[in-house]
Design an enzyme around this catalytic site. Sequence first.
Site, mmCIF file in Angstrom:
data_model
loop_
_atom_site.group_PDB
_atom_site.id
_atom_site.type_symbol
_atom_site.label_atom_id
_atom_site.label_comp_id
_atom_site.label_asym_id
_atom_site.label_seq_id
_atom_site.Cartn_x
_atom_site.Cartn_y
_atom_site.Cartn_z
ATOM 1 N N HIS A 49 51.692 77.629 38.040
ATOM 2 C CA HIS A 49 51.416 78.330 39.319
ATOM 3 C C HIS A 49 52.240 79.613 39.357
ATOM 4 O O HIS A 49 51.998 80.508 38.552
ATOM 5 C CB HIS A 49 51.726 77.360 40.465
ATOM 6 C CG HIS A 49 51.305 77.796 41.831
ATOM 7 N ND1 HIS A 49 50.471 78.854 42.081
ATOM 8 C CD2 HIS A 49 51.609 77.272 43.053
ATOM 9 C CE1 HIS A 49 50.282 78.970 43.378
ATOM 10 N NE2 HIS A 49 50.959 78.041 44.011
ATOM 11 N N HIS A 87 41.854 80.247 35.898
ATOM 12 C CA HIS A 87 42.081 80.075 37.330
ATOM 13 C C HIS A 87 41.155 78.989 37.846
ATOM 14 O O HIS A 87 40.014 78.879 37.405
ATOM 15 C CB HIS A 87 41.801 81.387 38.083
ATOM 16 C CG HIS A 87 42.448 81.425 39.427
ATOM 17 N ND1 HIS A 87 41.875 80.841 40.533
ATOM 18 C CD2 HIS A 87 43.623 81.939 39.832
ATOM 19 C CE1 HIS A 87 42.674 81.021 41.573
ATOM 20 N NE2 HIS A 87 43.746 81.673 41.179
ATOM 21 N N ASP A 92 48.904 86.772 37.187
ATOM 22 C CA ASP A 92 50.197 86.718 36.482
ATOM 23 C C ASP A 92 50.202 87.424 35.137
ATOM 24 O O ASP A 92 51.260 87.589 34.533
ATOM 25 C CB ASP A 92 50.591 85.247 36.281
ATOM 26 C CG ASP A 92 50.885 84.583 37.612
ATOM 27 O OD1 ASP A 92 50.193 83.612 37.965
ATOM 28 O OD2 ASP A 92 51.772 85.092 38.325
HETATM 29 C C1 SDX Z 1 48.313 81.192 40.099
HETATM 30 O O1 SDX Z 1 45.239 78.576 42.897
HETATM 31 C C2 SDX Z 1 45.630 79.793 43.077
HETATM 32 O O2 SDX Z 1 45.084 80.548 43.849
HETATM 33 C C3 SDX Z 1 46.856 80.194 42.274
HETATM 34 C C4 SDX Z 1 47.245 81.652 42.311
HETATM 35 C C5 SDX Z 1 47.723 82.062 43.677
HETATM 36 O O3 SDX Z 1 47.646 83.265 43.993
HETATM 37 O O4 SDX Z 1 48.256 81.200 44.407
HETATM 38 O O5 SDX Z 1 46.148 82.442 41.938
HETATM 39 C C6 SDX Z 1 48.410 81.946 41.364
HETATM 40 O O6 SDX Z 1 48.853 80.111 40.014
HETATM 41 C C7 SDX Z 1 47.513 81.786 38.974
HETATM 42 C C8 SDX Z 1 47.451 80.845 37.740
HETATM 43 C C9 SDX Z 1 48.716 81.053 36.911
HETATM 44 N N1 SDX Z 1 48.769 80.032 35.820
HETATM 45 C C10 SDX Z 1 48.603 80.364 34.557
HETATM 46 O O7 SDX Z 1 48.295 81.485 34.157
HETATM 47 C C11 SDX Z 1 48.832 79.212 33.576
HETATM 48 C C12 SDX Z 1 47.705 79.183 32.561
HETATM 49 N N2 SDX Z 1 46.471 78.801 33.254
HETATM 50 C C13 SDX Z 1 46.070 77.417 33.190
HETATM 51 O O8 SDX Z 1 47.104 76.492 33.156
HETATM 52 C C14 SDX Z 1 44.885 77.080 34.101
HETATM 53 O O9 SDX Z 1 43.940 78.042 33.892
HETATM 54 C C15 SDX Z 1 45.098 76.921 35.586
HETATM 55 C C16 SDX Z 1 46.177 75.950 35.890
HETATM 56 C C17 SDX Z 1 45.405 78.231 36.221
HETATM 57 C C18 SDX Z 1 43.774 76.388 36.179
HETATM 58 O O10 SDX Z 1 43.577 75.164 35.605
HETATM 59 P P1 SDX Z 1 42.295 74.244 35.972
HETATM 60 O O11 SDX Z 1 41.417 74.902 36.965
HETATM 61 O O12 SDX Z 1 42.793 72.884 36.269
HETATM 62 O O13 SDX Z 1 41.473 74.266 34.638
HETATM 63 P P2 SDX Z 1 41.696 73.253 33.457
HETATM 64 O O14 SDX Z 1 43.162 73.147 33.134
HETATM 65 O O15 SDX Z 1 40.940 72.028 33.737
HETATM 66 O O16 SDX Z 1 41.031 74.064 32.240
HETATM 67 C C19 SDX Z 1 39.626 73.974 31.992
HETATM 68 C C20 SDX Z 1 39.525 74.218 30.482
HETATM 69 C C21 SDX Z 1 40.373 73.246 29.668
HETATM 70 O O17 SDX Z 1 39.785 73.182 28.373
HETATM 71 P P3 SDX Z 1 38.879 71.827 28.027
HETATM 72 O O18 SDX Z 1 39.763 70.640 28.316
HETATM 73 O O19 SDX Z 1 37.680 71.924 28.932
HETATM 74 O O20 SDX Z 1 38.557 71.978 26.561
HETATM 75 O O21 SDX Z 1 40.038 75.526 30.181
HETATM 76 C C22 SDX Z 1 41.196 75.386 29.346
HETATM 77 C C23 SDX Z 1 41.683 73.951 29.499
HETATM 78 O O22 SDX Z 1 42.384 73.554 28.324
HETATM 79 N N3 SDX Z 1 42.189 76.334 29.853
HETATM 80 C C24 SDX Z 1 42.946 77.094 29.080
HETATM 81 C C25 SDX Z 1 43.701 77.879 29.961
HETATM 82 N N4 SDX Z 1 43.377 77.578 31.229
HETATM 83 C C26 SDX Z 1 42.436 76.610 31.159
HETATM 84 N N5 SDX Z 1 43.062 77.172 27.731
HETATM 85 C C27 SDX Z 1 43.969 78.070 27.279
HETATM 86 N N6 SDX Z 1 44.733 78.860 28.066
HETATM 87 C C28 SDX Z 1 44.617 78.800 29.398
HETATM 88 N N7 SDX Z 1 45.363 79.580 30.182
#
Ligand code: SDX
Length: 432
Positions: free
Chosen positions: A269, A309, A365
């Site tokens: 996050h 996201h 981010d």
């Molecule tokens: C913020 O919610 C908000 O509004 C948050 C925010 C705010 O202003 O408050 O916008 C701020 O928190 C932005 C996000 C910052 N986090 C990151 O950058 C960390 C990296 N991102 C991921 O951890 C992820 O994308 C999330 C946590 C942001 C979202 O995760 P989800 O919606 O639960 O998606 P998921 O983990 O289920 O991913 C779906 C697929 C998966 O692959 P499969 O299992 O389907 O094969 O996408 C892949 C994940 O492995 N995936 C990624 C990835 N993000 C998702 N693979 C590689 N790198 C990534 N960053």
Amino acid sequence: MASSDTLTITDNRTGKTYELPISEGTIRAIDLRQIKSGAEDFGLMTYDPAFMNTAACRSAITFIDGDKGILEYRGYPIEQLAEKSTYLETAYLLLKGELPNESQLKEWQHTITYHTILNENLKGVLDSFRYNAHPMGMLISMISALGTFYPEAKNIYDEEVRHKQIERLIAKMITIAAFGYRHMVGMPYAYPDNDLSYPGNFLNMMYKTTEVKYQPHPALERALDVLFILHADHEQNCSTSAMRSIGSSQVDPYSAVAGAAAALYGPLHGGANEQVIRMLTEIGSISNIPDFIKRVKAGDGVKLMGFGHRVYKNYDPRAKIIKKVAYEVFDVTGKSPLLDIALELEKIALEDEYFVKRKLYPNVDFYSGLIYQAMQFPMDMFPVLFAIPRVSGWLSQWQEMLLDSDQKIARPRQIFTGSARRDYVGMGERKA
Ligand code: SDX
């Protein structure tokens, strides 16, 4: 209600049919409870871990369209606010629902400016931390400690008391954050300067040394103001959801904000901006990008931090604006050596099937950390820079929850998967 605004459900276990009303694109989960397999049955619930498809509230504050990459605060597009507004004006908009007129803005700015001072006793809390304590840990503790100076804050339904605490929290976030940094680097605390803007005062308390009066660089002051605007609110994200849940127990706002800040601290996050810089530093050069991408795609737990996201399945509109601000900052500070790696990483990822298929785009981010680093903020401070403006979003959402007659104490149900009832086993009868 038109006949089409209903859902007809047939329970094949009993052959019974139910008609549930659809409103605002939802059915009320409690309407499922009537669907029972027999007299003893508790009734149907929904199972939705991480609330992937559950609306926990109705809100008028922030609108996001994840597919179109749209973000609006109280109806105003984020692009226009970033260009024309200030963080304090935006905080007012989030809290009150309308842009302030000239006298309202003047009074609001005066109020916030004159509440930036901390009770001197709070320095004792900071001094109790080791020099290497993470500033988010200090921030969370300090916010909670701050609340102990205002016991009247428990009167959350007294509008005047509530507004006073909201003003104090918004005002004091920059002082707490800056004092935490000064403690880390062993510098004396620099006190607020009431002549400066909100972002300018923060820079003053962060970086003032022996000069009589700190003069923030206008371009950096404006860049920080824009970053604060972009981070102010974001609908029902993890930390805001925590704020609403904690606040639903009717605890004071300081305790709820401390909990929300704890949620924001997580690397998935608000901690992601710090992780992006660590990732770019670890990659080290453009030539190492293909190997890094391979590791991410191999799924061995390596993520492309700053990408993806829960809601945006398109480019995060904030990331676009931040990328532009980055160049304005680099004009002053010099270009970040990590920028070229970030740009190449974005280019490769946006063309790669793995990311395209999963609709993974840069989020807020991905570039913000490059700006913070160029402005000499230590990496540990990056999530703190997220928390400072997000406090106005948390408080706006908290207040909306308090005044929403639909809301009560948050208490989800569960699917029980544990042992069936069994009798206590004496020590002598237990397996070795
Ligand atoms: C913020 O919610 C908000 O509004 C948050 C925010 C705010 O202003 O408050 O916008 C701020 O928190 C932005 C996000 C910052 N986090 C990151 O950058 C960390 C990296 N991102 C991921 O951890 C992820 O994308 C999330 C946590 C942001 C979202 O995760 P989800 O919606 O639960 O998606 P998921 O983990 O289920 O991913 C779906 C697929 C998966 O692959 P499969 O299992 O389907 O094969 O996408 C892949 C994940 O492995 N995936 C990624 C990835 N993000 C998702 N693979 C590689 N790198 C990534 N960053």
